[in-house]
Design a protein around this motif. Structure first.
Motif, PDB file in Angstrom:
ATOM      1  N   PHE A  41      13.139  17.242 -33.536  1.00 49.05           N
ATOM      2  CA  PHE A  41      12.077  16.328 -33.597  1.00 49.05           C
ATOM      3  C   PHE A  41      11.471  15.522 -33.388  1.00 49.05           C
ATOM      4  O   PHE A  41      12.010  14.489 -34.726  1.00 49.05           O
ATOM      5  CB  PHE A  41      11.270  17.364 -33.717  1.00 49.05           C
ATOM      6  CG  PHE A  41      11.715  18.886 -32.461  1.00 49.05           C
ATOM      7  CD1 PHE A  41      11.088  19.895 -32.050  1.00 49.05           C
ATOM      8  CD2 PHE A  41      11.634  19.424 -33.972  1.00 49.05           C
ATOM      9  CE1 PHE A  41      11.636  21.303 -31.259  1.00 49.05           C
ATOM     10  CE2 PHE A  41      12.272  21.097 -33.605  1.00 49.05           C
ATOM     11  CZ  PHE A  41      11.551  21.602 -32.547  1.00 49.05           C
ATOM     12  N   TRP A  43       8.935  12.288 -34.482  1.00 51.09           N
ATOM     13  CA  TRP A  43       7.905  12.177 -35.243  1.00 51.09           C
ATOM     14  C   TRP A  43       7.479  10.542 -35.267  1.00 51.09           C
ATOM     15  O   TRP A  43       7.971  10.158 -35.703  1.00 51.09           O
ATOM     16  CB  TRP A  43       7.884  12.761 -36.335  1.00 51.09           C
ATOM     17  CG  TRP A  43       8.204  14.230 -36.510  1.00 51.09           C
ATOM     18  CD1 TRP A  43       9.239  14.786 -36.774  1.00 51.09           C
ATOM     19  CD2 TRP A  43       6.966  15.263 -36.231  1.00 51.09           C
ATOM     20  NE1 TRP A  43       9.627  16.574 -36.869  1.00 51.09           N
ATOM     21  CE2 TRP A  43       8.201  16.501 -36.599  1.00 51.09           C
ATOM     22  CE3 TRP A  43       5.817  15.259 -36.400  1.00 51.09           C
ATOM     23  CZ2 TRP A  43       7.296  17.937 -37.059  1.00 51.09           C
ATOM     24  CZ3 TRP A  43       5.749  16.050 -36.158  1.00 51.09           C
ATOM     25  CH2 TRP A  43       6.304  17.969 -37.015  1.00 51.09           C
ATOM     26  N   ARG A  60      12.264   7.239 -28.611  1.00 50.14           N
ATOM     27  CA  ARG A  60      12.704   7.771 -27.136  1.00 50.14           C
ATOM     28  C   ARG A  60      13.427   7.868 -26.244  1.00 50.14           C
ATOM     29  O   ARG A  60      14.198   8.237 -25.314  1.00 50.14           O
ATOM     30  CB  ARG A  60      11.371   8.219 -27.122  1.00 50.14           C
ATOM     31  CG  ARG A  60      10.626   8.861 -27.524  1.00 50.14           C
ATOM     32  CD  ARG A  60       9.568   9.298 -27.510  1.00 50.14           C
ATOM     33  NE  ARG A  60       8.316  10.526 -27.967  1.00 50.14           N
ATOM     34  CZ  ARG A  60       8.265  11.897 -28.357  1.00 50.14           C
ATOM     35  NH1 ARG A  60       9.312  12.262 -27.284  1.00 50.14           N
ATOM     36  NH2 ARG A  60       7.841  11.813 -28.783  1.00 50.14           N
ATOM     37  N   ASN A  75      11.255  13.190 -41.977  1.00 48.19           N
ATOM     38  CA  ASN A  75      10.735  12.171 -40.343  1.00 48.19           C
ATOM     39  C   ASN A  75       9.419  11.744 -40.947  1.00 48.19           C
ATOM     40  O   ASN A  75       8.740  10.942 -41.284  1.00 48.19           O
ATOM     41  CB  ASN A  75       9.934  13.717 -40.257  1.00 48.19           C
ATOM     42  CG  ASN A  75      10.918  15.079 -39.064  1.00 48.19           C
ATOM     43  OD1 ASN A  75      12.004  13.919 -38.493  1.00 48.19           O
ATOM     44  ND2 ASN A  75      10.758  15.939 -39.800  1.00 48.19           N
ATOM     45  N   ASP A 282      -1.143  25.594 -34.205  1.00 48.84           N
ATOM     46  CA  ASP A 282      -1.538  25.231 -33.096  1.00 48.84           C
ATOM     47  C   ASP A 282      -1.847  27.143 -32.257  1.00 48.84           C
ATOM     48  O   ASP A 282      -1.521  26.723 -31.263  1.00 48.84           O
ATOM     49  CB  ASP A 282      -0.853  24.131 -31.422  1.00 48.84           C
ATOM     50  CG  ASP A 282      -0.454  22.425 -32.949  1.00 48.84           C
ATOM     51  OD1 ASP A 282      -1.273  22.104 -32.952  1.00 48.84           O
ATOM     52  OD2 ASP A 282       0.694  22.606 -32.650  1.00 48.84           O
ATOM     53  N   GLU A 315       7.834  24.244 -32.571  1.00 47.19           N
ATOM     54  CA  GLU A 315       7.421  22.952 -32.703  1.00 47.19           C
ATOM     55  C   GLU A 315       7.569  21.838 -31.252  1.00 47.19           C
ATOM     56  O   GLU A 315       8.501  21.982 -31.386  1.00 47.19           O
ATOM     57  CB  GLU A 315       8.251  22.213 -33.861  1.00 47.19           C
ATOM     58  CG  GLU A 315       7.902  22.613 -35.452  1.00 47.19           C
ATOM     59  CD  GLU A 315       8.627  21.757 -36.994  1.00 47.19           C
ATOM     60  OE1 GLU A 315       7.844  20.957 -36.725  1.00 47.19           O
ATOM     61  OE2 GLU A 315       9.418  22.382 -37.136  1.00 47.19           O
ATOM     62  N   GLN A 316       6.654  21.111 -31.391  1.00 48.11           N
ATOM     63  CA  GLN A 316       6.779  20.368 -30.376  1.00 48.11           C
ATOM     64  C   GLN A 316       7.177  21.066 -28.610  1.00 48.11           C
ATOM     65  O   GLN A 316       7.902  20.651 -28.405  1.00 48.11           O
ATOM     66  CB  GLN A 316       7.807  19.061 -30.126  1.00 48.11           C
ATOM     67  CG  GLN A 316       7.023  18.361 -31.325  1.00 48.11           C
ATOM     68  CD  GLN A 316       7.674  16.945 -31.422  1.00 48.11           C
ATOM     69  OE1 GLN A 316       8.630  16.625 -30.756  1.00 48.11           O
ATOM     70  NE2 GLN A 316       7.377  16.417 -32.758  1.00 48.11           N
ATOM     71  N   GLY A 317       6.613  22.159 -28.436  1.00 47.07           N
ATOM     72  CA  GLY A 317       6.887  22.878 -27.834  1.00 47.07           C
ATOM     73  C   GLY A 317       8.553  23.695 -27.741  1.00 47.07           C
ATOM     74  O   GLY A 317       8.519  24.844 -26.583  1.00 47.07           O
ATOM     75  N   ASP A 331      10.880  27.636 -25.157  1.00 49.14           N
ATOM     76  CA  ASP A 331       9.985  27.250 -24.595  1.00 49.14           C
ATOM     77  C   ASP A 331       8.705  28.044 -24.810  1.00 49.14           C
ATOM     78  O   ASP A 331       8.791  29.326 -24.856  1.00 49.14           O
ATOM     79  CB  ASP A 331       9.974  26.666 -23.042  1.00 49.14           C
ATOM     80  CG  ASP A 331       9.913  27.214 -22.118  1.00 49.14           C
ATOM     81  OD1 ASP A 331       9.777  28.397 -21.938  1.00 49.14           O
ATOM     82  OD2 ASP A 331      10.889  26.977 -20.730  1.00 49.14           O
ATOM     83  N   GLY A 366      13.213  17.996 -27.276  1.00 48.61           N
ATOM     84  CA  GLY A 366      11.775  16.951 -27.967  1.00 48.61           C
ATOM     85  C   GLY A 366      11.454  16.939 -26.218  1.00 48.61           C
ATOM     86  O   GLY A 366      11.712  17.464 -25.880  1.00 48.61           O
ATOM     87  N   LYS A 367      10.728  15.802 -26.439  1.00 52.73           N
ATOM     88  CA  LYS A 367       9.960  15.401 -24.964  1.00 52.73           C
ATOM     89  C   LYS A 367      11.333  14.904 -23.789  1.00 52.73           C
ATOM     90  O   LYS A 367      11.015  15.355 -22.640  1.00 52.73           O
ATOM     91  CB  LYS A 367       8.619  14.048 -25.026  1.00 52.73           C
ATOM     92  CG  LYS A 367       7.608  15.010 -25.221  1.00 52.73           C
ATOM     93  CD  LYS A 367       6.244  14.153 -24.989  1.00 52.73           C
ATOM     94  CE  LYS A 367       4.441  14.742 -25.525  1.00 52.73           C
ATOM     95  NZ  LYS A 367       3.762  13.771 -25.484  1.00 52.73           N
TER      96      LYS A 367
END
Length: 403
Positions: A41, A43, A60, A75, A282, A315-317, A331, A366-367
């Motif tokens: 991921f 960070w 990214r 991270n 979350d 983590e992060q979706g 997901d 990640g995204k």
């Protein structure tokens, strides 16, 4: 040292139950096969990558911002990450510059603006500019909080301020850093709390206790656990085997060997029915029941049914799972978004790898998803990244250029 042994037992208050009451509390997380080229991921906008057994970072956009030349990295957090080279540690900035030379035997992340370091067997602290504010002269130490750092000498703990002055004398056989203005300490085998002046606010009478979180602390008395407020009064009577720390108004509890969830009023949101229940992050936790893993929210709704053989927290979706001998990422809807071509190897800890030199392919989740391939005519200068359908090459020097 007695202090170090007890920290392993007490600091989260749940380790005790893992080792003494219920061994199934340990979350069995999936681990990717060693051959799988997976970074996890982002960070602070940076992701760890491994090329040729050494670590660096990409941004990214997939550009290699910090060349892969360290044998361990953490991270990024608030613009800094820990790096190690030849068994020496320091912090690195996102531009690749080092906060200090690589001289420390260990580093811990920054808390309240200060980081714990060790040098030649002694512990001290540095600030975010890399300046040593407390020389490494203590036998033992833990992080700063509420303006005070925990330090140890000759088996007893005390507390120093940011100038290094000892403001609470060495006197505790065990204690923890301050949390919400209170620090947990032990005397004669019982636990109590002091304030930042060193005054005993709650006398040592508990068999086990945790730090305060959201104004509440979990304590054990007469072999059962409950919740007290900062006045030492029980707000949830001691009836459970264990109650973990509160976060966002809820806490995982244990009763009769099963796990459930309560709120800060003591109401059971999830009755104790799970064989395992992770802490909520979350508003989501992973649970185990009937030897299968699923996911539940803090309202008690099982939004992903227990079908997996192993599972990690989200983590992060994204969460990693194993099913029928295959390693996947899913997901938040439970959809499988990536499946490894390899069988998981749960004894292998080398799972955070981006471009392992074995002519395989992998992902950063990640995204953005970045697919990593190695050219069939691979040499060490021919690591190819496929980023948004554009191919880039990482050279031996660690630079990224369009193919």
């Amino acid at each position: 040292m007695k202090t170090k042994t007890l920290i392993l037992l007490i600091s989260s208050f749940n380790i005790f139950l893992t080792t003494k009451i219920h061994s199934q509390e340990i979350l069995e997380e999936p681990i990717a096969n060693q051959r799988e080229s997976i970074g996890l991921f982002f960070w602070d906008g940076m992701a760890k990558v491994n090329i040729g057994g050494e670590y660096g970072f990409i941004d990214r956009q997939g550009y290699l911002q910090i060349p892969c030349k360290y044998d361990m990295v953490t991270n990024f957090q608030d613009g800094l990450a820990i790096v190690r080279d030849n068994d020496k540690y320091t912090f690195i900035r996102k531009d690749g510059s080092l906060l200090t030379p690589l001289i420390f035997d260990s580093c811990e992340p920054f808390y309240d603006g200060y980081a714990l370091i060790s040098y030649q067997g002694k512990f001290g602290f540095i600030d975010r500019e890399g300046k040593i504010i407390i020389q490494p002269r203590h036998d033992f130490a833990m992080g700063f909080s509420n303006g005070l750092g925990l330090v140890g000498h000759d088996g007893l703990n005390g507390y120093v301020n940011v100038s290094g002055k000892l403001v609470i004398d060495y006197q505790y056989e065990f204690s923890l850093p301050f949390s919400e203005g209170y620090a947990l300490f032990m005397r004669d085998g019982k636990f109590g709390y002091i304030n930042t002046k060193g005054k005993e606010i709650i006398s040592p009478k508990f068999e086990l206790a945790s730090s305060f979180h959201e104004g509440l602390a979990s304590v054990r008395i007469n072999n059962v656990s409950g919740i007290i407020n900062k006045k030492g009064k029980f707000v949830i009577k001691p009836t459970y085997q264990n109650v973990r720390n509160f976060k966002d108004g809820v806490a995982v509890m244990m009763q009769s060997g099963k796990f459930g969830l309560i709120n800060n009023k003591g109401l059971e949101i999830i009755p104790p029915r799970y064989d395992l229940l992770s802490d909520f992050e979350d508003g989501i936790a992973v649970f185990k029941i009937h030897n299968k893993y699923g996911f539940v929210n803090s309202k008690g709704e099982e939004f992903i049914s227990p079908t997996f053989d192993k599972a990690s927290v989200f983590e992060q979706g994204m969460a990693s799972v194993t099913l029928n001998g295959k390693f996947h990422y899913i997901d938040l809807q439970g959809n499988i978004v990536y499946t490894s071509p390899y069988s998981p190897n749960h004894e292998d800890e080398s799972n955070i790898i981006l471009a392992k030199i074995d002519k395989k392919r992998g992902y950063i989740e990640g995204k953005e998803k970045i697919i990593v391939t190695l050219d069939e005519s691979f040499t060490p200068a021919r690591v190819v990244l496929l980023i948004n359908s554009n191919e880039y090459i990482i050279s031996n020097a660690g630079t990224l250029t369009a193919k």
